[in-house]
Design an enzyme around this catalytic site. Structure first.
Site, PDB file in Angstrom:
ATOM      1  N   VAL A   1       0.920  -1.452  -0.031  1.00  0.00           N
ATOM      2  CA  VAL A   1       0.201  -0.232   0.144  1.00  0.00           C
ATOM      3  C   VAL A   1       1.027   1.294  -0.551  1.00  0.00           C
ATOM      4  CG1 VAL A   1      -2.098  -1.083   1.013  1.00  0.00           C
ATOM      5  CG2 VAL A   1       0.056   0.254   2.658  1.00  0.00           C
ATOM      6  N   GLU A   2       1.908   0.905  -0.041  1.00  0.00           N
ATOM      7  CA  GLU A   2       3.079   2.429   0.132  1.00  0.00           C
ATOM      8  C   GLU A   2       3.279   2.332  -1.509  1.00  0.00           C
ATOM      9  OE1 GLU A   2       4.317   3.151   4.139  1.00  0.00           O
ATOM     10  OE2 GLU A   2       3.577   1.916   4.823  1.00  0.00           O
TER      11      GLU A   2
END
Lengths: 347, 347
Positions: free
Chosen positions: A136-137
């Protein structure tokens, strides 16, 4: 506020004298609990850090090619122009996915006992490897990062200079990327805040209202968790010790340090937030759901201290917290070495 | 390559002499077509720009609060660390939407005849208003931008200082935001490239191979469109003049300048790409579908000149294009003024 303007001259002098003694006592007490930010950090884990490592780390910190998309760098979520954080509730990463927690500031992070809200990384070099890989980063892989860096001749040269003891062909590595990032990040300190000047003896560094806030910060119990050089960041405590805040502020799905230790007593336990530069890094808490620093102070009062702080008390403490804003690091934007035809393309 | 190492001493001297004459002729010819990047730009549209406007513009350029999400700044797609562009095919904006065209570099953009690939903005202040509002980029509105800037006391003060002739309450405006951004952007020039030094008389600034590339660049016809101070960016030309490239490179849906002029002859017409720092800004063309500069040169040969440039010619021209990389601007990352409780929240 003392009505000093109503006092006759003798009283004014007397008041000035008492105030001085009182201020010194407050400073003495503060100096037992807090420490000024040092002017600079020159070593990490007992090892000196080199200028070559720092310069390389600065390039890497700003290089979006550490991400799969080539558009997210460390500075995207730890923006050095905005208090070392991104100032949104939870970070937005690869594919516009929202991360689970508010981005902690990178500023002064070297002074924390461990990294992340749950302390799952023992230091900054361990921390640096997390966001690069998190789906998610930055959504990248160590293999791909190493392949990317190895495809850029200037980086290969810089890694060799920064890590001269490594085998020539092994200077570029995921570990060394993390060490270089750490070497840069330890320079990101913010000395010379009004509170630091006060701790060092400058009585005029804080206003009367801010000193009142400091007194309240200590006497109300805030400093029991928020202490040390970072005014926090030193140990772990349950959020909602006295009274659980609402599920918006303390979502049930995030059990904090429990995920690290698997110990029931660590449910909803988090590292006490370091409060340095807190006035620059709204929104607050791991959930990033509170935008107003005063509201955050009031919530801490009820949840951690079991006290309804009144409006004046909240205002005084908030005034004190503003004195924790230090001199922000001056950073010249690094010019990044260009990719080559061997550089993996963004996805 | 001339086999100079095989020549006897007399021949070497003679060769050196001929080479000198030849180089001067090439430089004279080049100076009729190109101009060096000036050392600095101090005015725009005949008006001097102030230090206050530039400093404010620098803050705005790096401020993600110009976007609805609070995470996209001008520097996101025009990254000053990576040649003033984002180096991905087409920019990624709000909600991870992909924009229609490759991000043009902001470096030296003040020297272009007009802004955007289709020249739809006559200058940088007009350009600056586009991405802020584009739904696939920053997705903001002028009203919201003005409300945001007005909510930040330090910005209000900076706008008043930068635009002292404006009514005190009207200094913060969308127009003045654009003017400040322009004032900063005109400073983003890259003087002192090897090619500039060559134009100014330094014969050693280019290698023999690079001079051969320059000769070919002129004699093959490249310089017919790519000329002036920016080696391009001065006028509009049909992409696929001699032979249309494939639909990957020239997608049918993007008719270029036709959208601006609504003139049939402007179908697939684009502003000739300015080639300054082109070695830093892959991928190439408005579609951003070509990563290799050599391949881009070869495509230009067939599509614009109707010539199959051979491998050696492509290599020489590419070598010349590398001499257009100038001294990148040194920019200290600005510390942005903090939001207030009146600042609209990110969405």
């Amino acid at each position: 506020m003392h009505p000093t303007h109503l006092l006759p001259l003798g009283g004014l002098l007397l008041f000035g004298c008492i105030s001085q003694v009182h201020a010194d006592a407050l400073r003495d007490q503060a100096n037992t609990m807090f420490k000024p930010i040092p002017d600079n950090v020159t070593e990490v884990r007992g090892h000196p850090i080199s200028a070559e490592q720092q310069e390389l780390g600065k390039q890497l910190f700003f290089d979006p090619r550490l991400s799969l998309s080539h558009i997210i760098s460390c500075n995207s979520c730890h923006n050095l122009g905005t208090g070392g954080a991104d100032n949104i509730p939870t970070s937005i990463g690869h594919g516009w996915q929202k991360g689970p927690r508010n981005s902690p500031t990178v500023l002064n992070s070297v002074f924390n006992v461990a990294q992340f809200w749950d302390g799952r990384a023992e230091d900054l070099q361990a921390q640096a490897k997390g966001p690069v890989q998190a789906s998610v980063e930055m959504s990248n892989t160590p293999d791909r990062v190493v392949k990317t860096l190895n495809s850029i001749p200037e980086y290969v040269e810089s890694f060799r200079k920064a890590f001269p003891k490594a085998d020539k062909d092994k200077a570029v590595s995921f570990d060394n990327m993390a060490l270089a990032l750490e070497a840069f990040e330890v320079t990101l300190t913010t000395p010379d805040a009004p509170f630091d000047r006060y701790l060092k003896g400058d009585d005029n560094a804080l206003t009367a209202e801010q000193k009142k806030g400091l007194e309240l910060f200590i006497s109300s119990g805030c400093a029991a968790c928020h202490n040390g050089v970072n005014v926090g960041g030193q140990a772990y405590f349950p959020f909602g010790l006295m009274q659980k805040p609402g599920a918006d502020v303390l979502p049930k799905g995030d059990k904090g340090r429990f995920a690290v230790t698997k110990t029931v007593s660590d449910e909803y336990v988090f590292r006490a937030a370091p409060l340095r530069n807190v006035a620059l890094t709204a929104p607050y808490f791991h959930s990033g759901q509170v935008w107003d620093l005063k509201e955050a102070v009031a919530i801490m009062g009820t949840s951690q201290l079991g006290k309804e702080l009144n409006e004046q008390e909240v205002a005084s403490i908030t005034d004190f917290l503003h004195t924790l804003t230090g001199r922000q690091p001056k950073v010249e934007l690094p010019i990044l070495p260009p990719s080559s035809d061997k550089t993996p393309l963004p996805e």
